[in-house]
Design a protein around this motif. Sequence first.
Motif, PDB file in Angstrom:
ATOM      1  N   MET A  68      46.278 -51.822 -22.207  1.00 35.03           N
ATOM      2  CA  MET A  68      45.213 -50.836 -22.105  1.00 35.03           C
ATOM      3  C   MET A  68      45.122 -50.294 -20.685  1.00 35.03           C
ATOM      4  N   VAL A  69      45.127 -51.195 -19.708  1.00 36.17           N
ATOM      5  CA  VAL A  69      45.059 -50.773 -18.313  1.00 36.17           C
ATOM      6  C   VAL A  69      46.238 -49.870 -17.968  1.00 36.17           C
ATOM      7  N   SER A  70      47.432 -50.257 -18.379  1.00 31.45           N
ATOM      8  CA  SER A  70      48.626 -49.459 -18.076  1.00 31.45           C
ATOM      9  C   SER A  70      48.554 -48.077 -18.707  1.00 31.45           C
ATOM     10  N   SER A  71      48.053 -48.008 -19.942  1.00 31.87           N
ATOM     11  CA  SER A  71      47.964 -46.715 -20.617  1.00 31.87           C
ATOM     12  C   SER A  71      46.974 -45.792 -19.930  1.00 31.87           C
ATOM     13  N   LEU A  72      45.878 -46.356 -19.416  1.00 30.09           N
ATOM     14  CA  LEU A  72      44.884 -45.545 -18.724  1.00 30.09           C
ATOM     15  C   LEU A  72      45.392 -45.111 -17.356  1.00 30.09           C
ATOM     16  N   GLN A  73      46.040 -46.004 -16.635  1.00 27.14           N
ATOM     17  CA  GLN A  73      46.595 -45.634 -15.325  1.00 27.14           C
ATOM     18  C   GLN A  73      47.636 -44.532 -15.464  1.00 27.14           C
ATOM     19  N   ALA A  74      48.389 -44.551 -16.561  1.00 26.76           N
ATOM     20  CA  ALA A  74      49.450 -43.565 -16.756  1.00 26.76           C
ATOM     21  C   ALA A  74      48.903 -42.146 -16.900  1.00 26.76           C
ATOM     22  N   LEU A  75      47.623 -42.010 -17.196  1.00 27.60           N
ATOM     23  CA  LEU A  75      47.037 -40.677 -17.363  1.00 27.60           C
ATOM     24  C   LEU A  75      47.076 -39.876 -16.067  1.00 27.60           C
ATOM     25  N   SER A  76      47.212 -40.551 -14.917  1.00 24.59           N
ATOM     26  CA  SER A  76      47.234 -39.846 -13.641  1.00 24.59           C
ATOM     27  C   SER A  76      48.370 -38.834 -13.572  1.00 24.59           C
ATOM     28  N   ALA A  77      49.467 -39.116 -14.265  1.00 22.38           N
ATOM     29  CA  ALA A  77      50.621 -38.215 -14.246  1.00 22.38           C
ATOM     30  C   ALA A  77      50.663 -37.280 -15.453  1.00 22.38           C
ATOM     31  N   LEU A  78      49.687 -37.405 -16.344  1.00 25.63           N
ATOM     32  CA  LEU A  78      49.743 -36.664 -17.598  1.00 25.63           C
ATOM     33  C   LEU A  78      48.636 -35.636 -17.772  1.00 25.63           C
ATOM     34  N   VAL A  79      47.529 -35.816 -17.074  1.00 26.64           N
ATOM     35  CA  VAL A  79      46.356 -34.974 -17.298  1.00 26.64           C
ATOM     36  C   VAL A  79      46.100 -34.074 -16.094  1.00 26.64           C
ATOM     37  N   PRO A  80      46.255 -32.776 -16.209  1.00 27.12           N
ATOM     38  CA  PRO A  80      45.922 -31.867 -15.102  1.00 27.12           C
ATOM     39  C   PRO A  80      44.435 -31.949 -14.759  1.00 27.12           C
ATOM     40  N   GLY A  81      44.121 -31.823 -13.477  1.00 28.04           N
ATOM     41  CA  GLY A  81      42.731 -31.852 -13.046  1.00 28.04           C
ATOM     42  C   GLY A  81      42.176 -33.235 -12.810  1.00 28.04           C
ATOM     43  N   LEU A  82      42.959 -34.267 -13.112  1.00 27.87           N
ATOM     44  CA  LEU A  82      42.537 -35.645 -12.867  1.00 27.87           C
ATOM     45  C   LEU A  82      42.902 -35.990 -11.426  1.00 27.87           C
ATOM     46  N   ALA A  83      41.905 -35.999 -10.549  1.00 28.74           N
ATOM     47  CA  ALA A  83      42.167 -36.181  -9.122  1.00 28.74           C
ATOM     48  C   ALA A  83      42.470 -37.628  -8.756  1.00 28.74           C
ATOM     49  N   TYR A  84      41.892 -38.564  -9.496  1.00 22.43           N
ATOM     50  CA  TYR A  84      42.039 -39.985  -9.165  1.00 22.43           C
ATOM     51  C   TYR A  84      41.658 -40.797 -10.391  1.00 22.43           C
ATOM     52  N   ILE A  85      42.359 -41.903 -10.601  1.00 21.39           N
ATOM     53  CA  ILE A  85      41.983 -42.807 -11.684  1.00 21.39           C
ATOM     54  C   ILE A  85      42.341 -44.238 -11.305  1.00 21.39           C
ATOM     55  N   HIS A  86      41.464 -45.146 -11.632  1.00 23.22           N
ATOM     56  CA  HIS A  86      41.719 -46.581 -11.495  1.00 23.22           C
ATOM     57  C   HIS A  86      41.218 -47.267 -12.744  1.00 23.22           C
ATOM     58  N   ALA A  87      42.023 -48.109 -13.331  1.00 22.26           N
ATOM     59  CA  ALA A  87      41.610 -48.963 -14.442  1.00 22.26           C
ATOM     60  C   ALA A  87      41.998 -50.386 -14.091  1.00 22.26           C
ATOM     61  N   GLY A  88      41.126 -51.337 -14.407  1.00 24.83           N
ATOM     62  CA  GLY A  88      41.434 -52.721 -14.091  1.00 24.83           C
ATOM     63  C   GLY A  88      40.281 -53.641 -14.405  1.00 24.83           C
ATOM     64  N   PRO A  89      40.434 -54.909 -14.073  1.00 26.59           N
ATOM     65  CA  PRO A  89      39.398 -55.888 -14.379  1.00 26.59           C
ATOM     66  C   PRO A  89      38.227 -55.822 -13.413  1.00 26.59           C
ATOM     67  N   VAL A  90      37.079 -56.281 -13.871  1.00 21.19           N
ATOM     68  CA  VAL A  90      35.915 -56.466 -13.019  1.00 21.19           C
ATOM     69  C   VAL A  90      36.126 -57.728 -12.195  1.00 21.19           C
ATOM     70  N   LEU A  91      35.792 -57.666 -10.920  1.00 17.45           N
ATOM     71  CA  LEU A  91      35.920 -58.844 -10.059  1.00 17.45           C
ATOM     72  C   LEU A  91      34.773 -59.826 -10.297  1.00 17.45           C
ATOM     73  N   ARG A  92      33.540 -59.306 -10.300  1.00 15.70           N
ATOM     74  CA  ARG A  92      32.378 -60.174 -10.499  1.00 15.70           C
ATOM     75  C   ARG A  92      31.169 -59.349 -10.894  1.00 15.70           C
ATOM     76  N   LEU A  93      30.312 -59.960 -11.684  1.00 16.48           N
ATOM     77  CA  LEU A  93      29.056 -59.356 -12.111  1.00 16.48           C
ATOM     78  C   LEU A  93      27.967 -59.837 -11.164  1.00 16.48           C
ATOM     79  N   ARG A  94      27.168 -58.891 -10.637  1.00 17.85           N
ATOM     80  CA  ARG A  94      26.283 -59.216  -9.527  1.00 17.85           C
ATOM     81  C   ARG A  94      24.801 -59.095  -9.850  1.00 17.85           C
ATOM     82  N   SER A  95      24.444 -58.909 -11.112  1.00 19.66           N
ATOM     83  CA  SER A  95      23.033 -58.794 -11.462  1.00 19.66           C
ATOM     84  C   SER A  95      22.845 -59.277 -12.894  1.00 19.66           C
TER      85      SER A  95
END
Length: 266
Positions: A68-95
């Motif tokens: 899932m993460v890889s498929s979302l990251q790959a959108l950076s090269a496929l979608v015009p107008g997408l300036a930046y994208i990051h997909a990945g795990p949450v490090l920690r929940l803080r509240s």
Amino acid sequence: MICLRAIPSPRLHLPLLASSPLRRRLRRPSAAAMSSSTASPAIAAPIEHFVLIKVRPEALTSGAAAAMVSSLQALSALVPGLAYIHAGPVLRLRSPAAEALGPTHLLHSRYAAKPDLAAYAAHPAHVAAVQAHVAPNALDATAVDWVNAADLPSPVAPGAAVRLTLAKVKDGVEVARLVEEVREATRAAAGEGEGARVSFGENFSPARAKGFQFGMVAVFGSVEELDAVEGDAKVEEAKAALRPLLDDVMVLDFVVDAPAAAAASL
């Protein structure tokens, strides 16, 4: 957009409001640091798009979450107008609100204008990634969008530690008032000639936000820099000033990795 279908003393985390030595570490990154192809461009008022995803436990062990993460990251090269994208795990929940929501992963993307976000949502590559990888593996998803109301952009580079804060305001409080209070606080903290690496604004996609009306990110060079603000007197003062406006606050941290590293960490 990824389209998937009260705490009495909320804990507001404003790590951007710190003393002068720390503020110097929060200046915009150097040109060398921003040279990576996965770094976000310095758009003055980007459209911020966040999706918090609670992944099925079996997806974590089967490799489906990594796909899932890889498929979302790959959108950076496929979608015009997408300036930046990051997909990945949450490090920690803080509240408590973050723990109740329970996201395990997130997607953060940026656009120069709202039509770019709309085009991303409808793009066949995005729709295919959602249908093939997100929808089958997600127990829940929460999404917010806002236009950055900070004075300066908050570029993000690989290795950065990011704190995401989502908030609900109390009855009778205008979200615009919260945005203005945060803007004034960041201006006071940034100091003359310094730009705090933050982005914040009013959520304009309420249907998928579970009631969260305000979003903010604070970007740090590392997890150690993020941790250094905990307990800072000026941070606590800022929290105390804003707390009367808030009904509930959701806070989590994540680390921006290069795509290969993000997938390998799952």
